[in-house]
Scaffold this motif. Structure first.
Motif, PDB file in Angstrom:
ATOM      1  N   UNK A  34     -30.962  38.127  -1.375  1.00  0.00           N
ATOM      2  CA  UNK A  34     -31.106  38.635  -0.012  1.00  0.00           C
ATOM      3  C   UNK A  34     -31.304  37.495   0.982  1.00  0.00           C
ATOM      4  N   UNK A  35     -32.133  36.508   0.623  1.00  0.00           N
ATOM      5  CA  UNK A  35     -32.372  35.361   1.504  1.00  0.00           C
ATOM      6  C   UNK A  35     -31.066  34.647   1.820  1.00  0.00           C
ATOM      7  N   UNK A  36     -30.248  34.407   0.812  1.00  0.00           N
ATOM      8  CA  UNK A  36     -28.983  33.696   1.018  1.00  0.00           C
ATOM      9  C   UNK A  36     -28.044  34.506   1.902  1.00  0.00           C
ATOM     10  N   UNK A  37     -28.018  35.804   1.691  1.00  0.00           N
ATOM     11  CA  UNK A  37     -27.150  36.687   2.466  1.00  0.00           C
ATOM     12  C   UNK A  37     -27.574  36.714   3.930  1.00  0.00           C
ATOM     13  N   UNK A  38     -28.861  36.890   4.165  1.00  0.00           N
ATOM     14  CA  UNK A  38     -29.385  36.932   5.532  1.00  0.00           C
ATOM     15  C   UNK A  38     -29.132  35.605   6.250  1.00  0.00           C
ATOM     16  N   UNK A  39     -29.345  34.498   5.550  1.00  0.00           N
ATOM     17  CA  UNK A  39     -29.158  33.186   6.167  1.00  0.00           C
ATOM     18  C   UNK A  39     -27.722  33.001   6.643  1.00  0.00           C
ATOM     19  N   UNK A  40     -26.771  33.355   5.801  1.00  0.00           N
ATOM     20  CA  UNK A  40     -25.371  33.203   6.183  1.00  0.00           C
ATOM     21  C   UNK A  40     -25.015  34.098   7.356  1.00  0.00           C
ATOM     22  N   UNK A  41     -25.477  35.337   7.327  1.00  0.00           N
ATOM     23  CA  UNK A  41     -25.168  36.289   8.393  1.00  0.00           C
ATOM     24  C   UNK A  41     -25.796  35.881   9.724  1.00  0.00           C
ATOM     25  N   UNK A  42     -27.035  35.400   9.712  1.00  0.00           N
ATOM     26  CA  UNK A  42     -27.677  34.967  10.949  1.00  0.00           C
ATOM     27  C   UNK A  42     -26.955  33.761  11.544  1.00  0.00           C
ATOM     28  N   UNK A  43     -26.547  32.829  10.709  1.00  0.00           N
ATOM     29  CA  UNK A  43     -25.842  31.639  11.209  1.00  0.00           C
ATOM     30  C   UNK A  43     -24.442  31.980  11.716  1.00  0.00           C
ATOM     31  N   UNK A  44     -23.910  33.116  11.267  1.00  0.00           N
ATOM     32  CA  UNK A  44     -22.601  33.577  11.735  1.00  0.00           C
ATOM     33  C   UNK A  44     -22.730  34.587  12.873  1.00  0.00           C
ATOM     34  N   UNK A  45     -23.941  34.775  13.390  1.00  0.00           N
ATOM     35  CA  UNK A  45     -24.218  35.674  14.514  1.00  0.00           C
ATOM     36  C   UNK A  45     -23.899  37.139  14.169  1.00  0.00           C
ATOM     37  N   UNK A  46     -23.974  37.468  12.879  1.00  0.00           N
ATOM     38  CA  UNK A  46     -23.766  38.849  12.424  1.00  0.00           C
ATOM     39  C   UNK A  46     -25.134  39.502  12.232  1.00  0.00           C
ATOM     40  N   UNK A  47     -25.743  39.880  13.350  1.00  0.00           N
ATOM     41  CA  UNK A  47     -27.129  40.337  13.322  1.00  0.00           C
ATOM     42  C   UNK A  47     -27.281  41.704  12.653  1.00  0.00           C
ATOM     43  N   UNK A  48     -26.344  42.594  12.873  1.00  0.00           N
ATOM     44  CA  UNK A  48     -26.409  43.891  12.201  1.00  0.00           C
ATOM     45  C   UNK A  48     -26.338  43.704  10.691  1.00  0.00           C
TER      46      UNK A  48
END
Length: 662
Positions: free
Chosen positions: A418-432
Motif C-alpha cells: 500500500x505504501x508503494x502504491x500510494x507513493x507512486x500515485x501521489x507523485x503522479x498527482x493521482x489523488x483519488x
C-alpha cells in the motif's frame, strides 16, 4: 530524497468575493500533496497569496464605496482565515499589492525590456466621454470580434472564450455609466510572446504535471502565439517602469507574486529565494483548469525572457458542478465554504476527503449533499472508522491495550504494498487513486478482523486472539500515517488513540513499517459520526432555496414587442453533417439544410452529443443571425437548445427543411 527543493504554489484567489467550493478544488489537493511530500522526506515550501490588482477590484471597490486596497485587505484576511479553517497551511500567504511584489514585478519587466522582449505600440482603446477615461478590461462591455457574442473587455466570457486585447472589442459601452464609448489612440506596451514558440514546445514536452495542462498548452503553441499587451490605463496596480499613466497587466504581476511570496518567506526564515527560482528547479503550480494558458504558456515565456528558471510542473484541476449543474453564483449553484459548511460545524475532514476522492483531479467534480453524505457514511464512517474503532475497542477491552509481540510478515507485506502504491500515485498527482489505496487497506483490515473473529478466538486461544489484534493495530497505525494528508484532524485523533503522545505529522509515512509498540489504551471513541438524513435534507433545502431565489430573479426578463419578435427568422433545418471544431472540447461544426440553402453553423454541444447522433435530425435554426467566426470557423446561424444539457428543440412531426416557425 531529492536534493532540489520542491516549491508548491496555488493559483491566487481574487480579492473581490468570498471563498467557495470551486476554490477548494485547487487548494485542498495542493495541501494534501505538500503534507505527503514532506512526510515522504522532501524539502517543501508552500506559498500562495491574494490577487489584489485588476479592473474588477476597482469596480467592486467603487460600488462598495471603499478603496481597492481596503477591499483587498478585507478579502485577503477572509481567504487566509478560511484556508486555515480548512487545514490548508501555507508557509507564506502574501498580497500582490505589497512592496515585495511591486519591486519584483518592476525588476522583471525591466529585465524583459533590456532583453528586447517588450515593445510599445499605439492601439485604439475604448474611451468614455462621460467618465473622461480610457476603459480597460472590465470597465467596458461590447461584442466579441471573433464570435459576435456579448463580451467583456479582456475576454469573450459568454462565447468563444478568447482573450481580448485592448481595442479589439466591438461596439464598446462603458460599464460604469452605460455611455457608448469611442476609440482613441493610446500607447501601450507588448510582450513578444510570439518569439517563444521554439522554446515552449520542448519545454512543454518535458513539463510534468497533469496531461490536461500539457495537452491544452501544446494545442495553442502549434496554432499561433500572439504578443500580449501587458499594460493597462489604471491607477490601481504595479506602475509600469518609467510611466505614471500605466500599470502592469494583472496577469503579469499576479504570477510574479509567487516569486515575491517566496522572497518574503525566505527573508523571514534566513533562506535564499533564488535557490527556488533560478536555474533548474521543482516549482509546481496547482491551478484551476481555466488558467492553463496563463501558467503553461505566458508565464514560462515571461520567466525565460527575464532569465529565471521555468516551472517544473503544472497541475490543473477539473471544474466543479453543484447538484449536477454548472457552477454558477448568479444561478444559485454555489456552496460557500464558510456560510454553507464550516459555520454549520461540519467536519473539515469530510469535505477534504470528498474533494480528493470523488474523482480524478483532472475530471469534473460534482457536489450534491446526498452524494456527499452517502460517500462519507459508506466510506469514511463504515469502512475506515468502523475498522479503527472495533480494533481499538477490542484491544482495550480484552488486553487493556496493544499486545506485545511481533507483527505477522503477511500484514507487513500488505502495508508495504500500500505504501508503494500510494507513493507512486501521489507523485503522479493521482489523488483519488491514492485515497482509494488507503481505503483499500482499511477494507483489508475489516476483512481480516472479521475473518479471524478475535471475539470468538479469545475464548479458546487467547494468544492467537492477541496476535490478531496486534496485526490489526499495525494496520490502524499505517492508516493514521497514510490518511494524514487527506484528513489531518482524524489522523491525529487516531494517532492519540493508539497511545502516542507526539504528532502524527512529525512522523515519516515509512514509520508504518515499524512495529506498533505495546501500549496501554484508554477506551476509544469513534473517529467519525454519520451524517443523518434530516441534516442532509436541511442542507440540501438551503441550496435548493438559493437556486429557486436566483431563478425568480432571473425571470425578470425585459419584455419585447411582437414586432421585435417578428424580426427573428426561425426555421426548421436538417443536420447533414457534424464534426468537432479543432482545439475545442465544446464546439461542433454542423452543415444544416434550411430549405433554400445549406448553412454552416457552429454549436456548443460537443460534450452532449456525438456527431453521428445528430446527423439527420430536424432542428430549429435562427437563420438571420449575423455571421460570426468562432475558433476561426465561420458560423451562419444558431441551432436552438434548452437547458444545461443542450436539449435540442425539434419538431414533433416531420417537416420540410426551411419551414418557418410561427
Amino acid at each position: 530524497m531529492n536534493q532540489t527543493p520542491l516549491l508548491v504554489t496555488c493559483g491566487l484567489p481574487y480579492t473581490n468575493g468570498p471563498c467557495h467550493l470551486g476554490h477548494l478544488r485547487t487548494y485542498v489537493p495542493a495541501d494534501a500533496y505538500v503534507r505527503y511530500m514532506r512526510r515522504a522526506g522532501e524539502e517543501v515550501v508552500f506559498v500562495c497569496g491574494s490577487d489584489n490588482h485588476g479592473t474588477p477590484i476597482v469596480v467592486s471597490a467603487e460600488e462598495a464605496g471603499t478603496t481597492p486596497r481596503a477591499l483587498s485587505e478585507k478579502y485577503h484576511k477572509h481567504f487566509d482565515e478560511t484556508f486555515k479553517r480548512m487545514g490548508v497551511v501555507f508557509d507564506r500567504f502574501g498580497m500582490t499589492d505589497d512592496p515585495a511584489n511591486h519591486h519584483r514585478t518592476q525588476d522583471i519587466v525591466t529585465r524583459l525590456q533590456e532583453n528586447g522582449y517588450i515593445y510599445k505600440q499605439v492601439v485604439h482603446q475604448a474611451y468614455c466621454t462621460k467618465c473622461k477615461r480610457f476603459l480597460p478590461d472590465r470597465y467596458v462591455e461590447g461584442v466579441c470580434p471573433h464570435c459576435g457574442k456579448p463580451a467583456r473587455g479582456d475576454e469573450c466570457d459568454q462565447g468563444c472564450g478568447k482573450h481580448l486585447e485592448p481595442g479589439e472589442i466591438k461596439d464598446p459601452v462603458c460599464k460604469v455609466c452605460g455611455t457608448k464609448a469611442e476609440f482613441r489612440d493610446q500607447e501601450h506596451f507588448f510582450f513578444k510572446l510570439s518569439e517563444f514558440r521554439d522554446f515552449l514546445l520542448p519545454h512543454l514536452d518535458q513539463l510534468r504535471g497533469t496531461t490536461n495542462a500539457k495537452n491544452y498548452a501544446i494545442g495553442w503553441i502549434k496554432d499561433e502565439l500572439h504578443d500580449w499587451c501587458i499594460t493597462r490605463t489604471l491607477d490601481w496596480g504595479v506602475k509600469f517602469p518609467g510611466r505614471d499613466d500605466l500599470v502592469v497587466y494583472v496577469w503579469v504581476d499576479a504570477p510574479i507574486g509567487y516569486i515575491a511570496f517566496t522572497e518574503e518567506w525566505a527573508k523571514a526564515n534566513n533562506k535564499d529565494w533564488k535557490r527556488y527560482w533560478c536555474g533548474d528547479n521543482r516549482v509546481t503550480h496547482f491551478i484551476g483548469g481555466d488558467i492553463i494558458y496563463h501558467h503553461a504558456i505566458f508565464w514560462p515565456a515571461l520567466l525565460k525572457g527575464a532569465g529565471y528558471g521555468v516551472p517544473h510542473a503544472v497541475v490543473a484541476s477539473g471544474m466543479v458542478k453543484v447538484d449536477d449543474h454548472k457552477f454558477s453564483k448568479s444561478r444559485g449553484y454555489v456552496v460557500w465554504t464558510n456560510d454553507d459548511y464550516l459555520d454549520k460545524g461540519l467536519p473539515v475532514d469530510y469535505l477534504r476527503y470528498y474533494l480528493l476522492s470523488y474523482t480524478s483531479h483532472t475530471k469534473e467534480l460534482n457536489f450534491a449533499w446526498p452524494l456527499f453524505a452517502e460517500r462519507i457514511n459508506n466510506e469514511v464512517v463504515n469502512i475506515f472508522g468502523n475498522f479503527v474503532y472495533r480494533t481499538l475497542y477490542f484491544a482495550q477491552k480484552e488486553f487493556e491495550g496493544i499486545p506485545a509481540g511481533d507483527v505477522d510478515p503477511a500484514i507487513m507485506a500488505e502495508i508495504e504494498k500500500t505504501l508503494a502504491n500510494v507513493d507512486q500515485l501521489m507523485r503522479d498527482y493521482e489523488f483519488k487513486g491514492a485515497v482509494d489505496a488507503v481505503m483499500g487497506l482499511a477494507a483489508f483490515g475489516n476483512t481480516y478482523i472479521q475473518t479471524n473473529a478475535p471475539w470468538k478466538l479469545v475464548k479458546t486461544d487467547r494468544a492467537a486472539a492477541a496476535q490478531v489484534i496486534k496485526n490489526a493495530c499495525q494496520i490502524v497505525k499505517a492508516l493514521a500515517l497514510l490518511i494524514q494528508p487527506v484528513m489531518p484532524e482524524a489522523a491525529e485523533r487516531c494517532w492519540k488513540e493508539l497511545g502516542f503522545y507526539d504528532e502524527v505529522a512529525k512522523h515519516p509515512v515509512s514509520d508504518a513499517l515499524h512495529a506498533v509498540p505495546e501500549a496501554c489504551l484508554k477506551p476509544p471513541t469513534p473517529l467519525f459520526v454519520k451524517m443523518e438524513e434530516a441534516q442532509v435534507k436541511e442542507l440540501d433545502a438551503l441550496l435548493q432555496k438559493r437556486v429557486a431565489d436566483a431563478n425568480k430573479k432571473a425571470e425578470k426578463i425585459p419584455v419585447v414587442t411582437f414586432e421585435e419578435f417578428q424580426k427573428l427568422d426561425l426555421r426548421t433545418g436538417k443536420v447533414l453533417s457534424a464534426e468537432p471544431v479543432p482545439k475545442s472540447n465544446k464546439l461542433l461544426k454542423l452543415m444544416v439544410d434550411i430549405g433554400s440553402e445549406k448553412r454552416q453553423i457552429v454549436a456548443g454541444m460537443q460534450q452532449f452529443y456525438k456527431p453521428e447522433e445528430i446527423v439527420g435530425m430536424d432542428v430549429v435554426v435562427v437563420t438571420n443571425l449575423a455571421p460570426a467566426k468562432i475558433f476561426g470557423v465561420e458560423s451562419n446561424g444558431m441551432v436552438l437548445a434548452a437547458g444545461d444539457a443542450a436539449s435540442l428543440l425539434v419538431p414533433l412531426k416531420p417537416v420540410e427543411p426551411g419551414t418557418k416557425i410561427r
